[in-house]
Design a protein around this motif. Structure first.
Motif, mmCIF file in Angstrom:
data_model
loop_
_atom_site.group_PDB
_atom_site.id
_atom_site.type_symbol
_atom_site.label_atom_id
_atom_site.label_comp_id
_atom_site.label_asym_id
_atom_site.label_seq_id
_atom_site.Cartn_x
_atom_site.Cartn_y
_atom_site.Cartn_z
ATOM 1 N N ALA A 38 0.754 -8.826 -22.648
ATOM 2 C CA ALA A 38 0.033 -8.471 -21.426
ATOM 3 C C ALA A 38 -0.296 -6.983 -21.366
ATOM 4 O O ALA A 38 -1.355 -6.593 -20.852
ATOM 5 N N LYS A 39 0.582 -6.129 -21.880
ATOM 6 C CA LYS A 39 0.318 -4.685 -21.813
ATOM 7 C C LYS A 39 -0.915 -4.316 -22.639
ATOM 8 O O LYS A 39 -1.753 -3.518 -22.217
ATOM 9 N N THR A 40 -1.020 -4.912 -23.825
ATOM 10 C CA THR A 40 -2.173 -4.636 -24.674
ATOM 11 C C THR A 40 -3.461 -5.073 -23.985
ATOM 12 O O THR A 40 -4.480 -4.371 -24.005
ATOM 13 N N VAL A 41 -3.397 -6.237 -23.337
ATOM 14 C CA VAL A 41 -4.567 -6.744 -22.617
ATOM 15 C C VAL A 41 -4.903 -5.820 -21.448
ATOM 16 O O VAL A 41 -6.066 -5.460 -21.235
ATOM 17 N N ALA A 42 -3.886 -5.419 -20.680
ATOM 18 C CA ALA A 42 -4.113 -4.539 -19.529
ATOM 19 C C ALA A 42 -4.697 -3.202 -19.955
ATOM 20 O O ALA A 42 -5.626 -2.677 -19.323
ATOM 21 N N ASP A 43 -4.176 -2.636 -21.048
ATOM 22 C CA ASP A 43 -4.701 -1.353 -21.526
ATOM 23 C C ASP A 43 -6.165 -1.471 -21.936
ATOM 24 O O ASP A 43 -6.962 -0.536 -21.728
ATOM 25 N N ALA A 44 -6.538 -2.617 -22.502
ATOM 26 C CA ALA A 44 -7.918 -2.796 -22.958
ATOM 27 C C ALA A 44 -8.902 -2.866 -21.790
ATOM 28 O O ALA A 44 -10.088 -2.545 -21.947
ATOM 29 N N LEU A 45 -8.424 -3.264 -20.608
ATOM 30 C CA LEU A 45 -9.310 -3.365 -19.453
ATOM 31 C C LEU A 45 -9.666 -1.993 -18.877
ATOM 32 O O LEU A 45 -10.634 -1.864 -18.126
ATOM 33 N N ASN A 46 -8.862 -0.984 -19.212
ATOM 34 C CA ASN A 46 -9.142 0.391 -18.777
ATOM 35 C C ASN A 46 -9.279 0.484 -17.251
ATOM 36 O O ASN A 46 -10.228 1.077 -16.729
ATOM 37 N N LEU A 47 -8.328 -0.107 -16.550
ATOM 38 C CA LEU A 47 -8.340 -0.075 -15.095
ATOM 39 C C LEU A 47 -7.610 1.171 -14.601
ATOM 40 O O LEU A 47 -6.769 1.731 -15.296
ATOM 41 N N PHE A 48 -7.912 1.580 -13.361
ATOM 42 C CA PHE A 48 -7.261 2.781 -12.822
ATOM 43 C C PHE A 48 -7.214 2.703 -11.298
ATOM 44 O O PHE A 48 -8.035 2.035 -10.654
ATOM 45 N N ALA A 49 -6.232 3.388 -10.708
ATOM 46 C CA ALA A 49 -6.105 3.430 -9.255
ATOM 47 C C ALA A 49 -7.308 4.142 -8.659
ATOM 48 O O ALA A 49 -7.746 5.172 -9.166
#
Length: 320
Positions: A38-49
């Motif tokens: 999941a972390k790899t997937v989340a990092d690939a989305l490049n989301l930010f607050a």
């Protein structure tokens, strides 16, 4: 092991009275190995607050809503081989105008300005014991001989306390010295001169999510006292009123002890006249009014002119 592609699936929207408009967007994420986590997937989305809503997410946006920011993200595997993931992104208002208006107005971009919020106001009263100098009709409190009671009768002095709080960009430490313990030097907010005292100024530094920076929550405490009547004259409620009496008097320009009928110095203060000599029964009692508090220009606080008078009018009665 890596993410190989990200594609948009769909977007949804809804509205509620509590939060206003909200959005959700779904993405499909392809990987080259079922062991991708999941972390790899989340990092690939490049989301930010602070990311605001737009659609689509992976291409040039055709619609946006800057009032809504990324609120939460859910990631879950969506294929039997474990290589595919589904991401659900939820966007909600960063500041809902009807939810907490005391935090300040909201502009067209959904940004809230806490420094434009109306100060909050609370009112209460405090009572302290004081020497009674006049009764409810303004008549001096004296015994049958025309002297003050000894010890003096206890009275009550009531103070209306106003607690004002507002958000400020920074805290001016000089404000404590400039206002605390001082009374209004002139008419202020409809209050007569020298009727309002600034009791305290307290600042608290805190983080604000609305502006992403530090601000100061400053609390002001004011005390109001009605004018008092002393010897048929109106004086400030913050003035100290004491009996003009002493153990010595001025006689022929000299300060001498006051002697009793037996020729020995008196042991209790004796009423005095304005010229410092011993008062006779015909002179009556002389009250001395002392103004101890310094004055200040309260208009420099720049509070709303209707802060103490704002309210809601009574409804108009129906016509005949």
């Amino acid at each position: 092991m890596q993410v190989t592609s990200i594609s948009d699936l769909g977007t949804h929207s809804g509205w509620s009275l509590q939060e206003g408009w909200n959005y959700s967007a779904e993405l499909r994420i392809e990987t080259d190995d079922p062991n991708v986590g999941a972390k790899t997937v989340a990092d690939a989305l490049n989301l930010f607050a602070g990311m605001t809503y737009r659609w689509p997410l992976t291409k040039t946006a055709v619609e946006t809503d800057p009032r809504c920011v990324l609120n939460d993200v859910t990631l879950e595997r969506s294929s039997p081989d474990g290589k595919q993931w589904r991401a659900t992104l939820s966007f909600k208002p960063r500041s809902w105008e009807g939810k907490d208006p005391e935090r300040g107005p909201v502009d067209a971009n959904g940004d809230r300005d806490p420094f434009q919020a109306r100060p909050t106001l609370r009112a209460r009263s405090e009572v302290r014991e004081t020497a009674a100098t006049v009764d409810r009709d303004g008549v001096d409190v004296l015994n049958a001989a025309g002297d003050p009671f000894d010890p003096p009768l206890a009275g009550e002095a009531r103070t209306t306390v106003f607690e004002v709080s507002r958000k400020e960009r920074r805290f001016d430490r000089d404000r404590i010295d400039d206002f605390e313990g001082k009374v209004n030097g002139s008419t202020w907010m409809g209050f007569p001169a020298e009727s309002v005292k600034c009791v305290s100024v307290v600042g608290s530094c805190e983080w604000s999510d609305d502006i992403g920076a530090y601000l100061w929550s400053v609390d002001y405490q004011f005390g109001y006292r009605k004018p008092a009547v002393v010897a048929e004259t109106s004086v400030s409620g913050w003035a100290e009123v004491v009996l003009d009496a002493g153990l010595r008097q001025l006689k022929d320009g000299k300060l001498v002890k006051i002697l009793g009928p037996d020729g020995s110095p008196v042991s209790k203060p004796v009423p005095l006249k304005d010229d410092g000599a011993v008062a006779s029964p015909a002179d009556g009692v002389i009250w001395k009014v002392l103004y101890l508090a310094e004055t200040a220009d309260f208009s420099a606080l720049d509070l709303p002119v209707d802060l103490f008078s704002a309210g809601t009018d009574d409804p108009t009665p129906p016509g005949p």
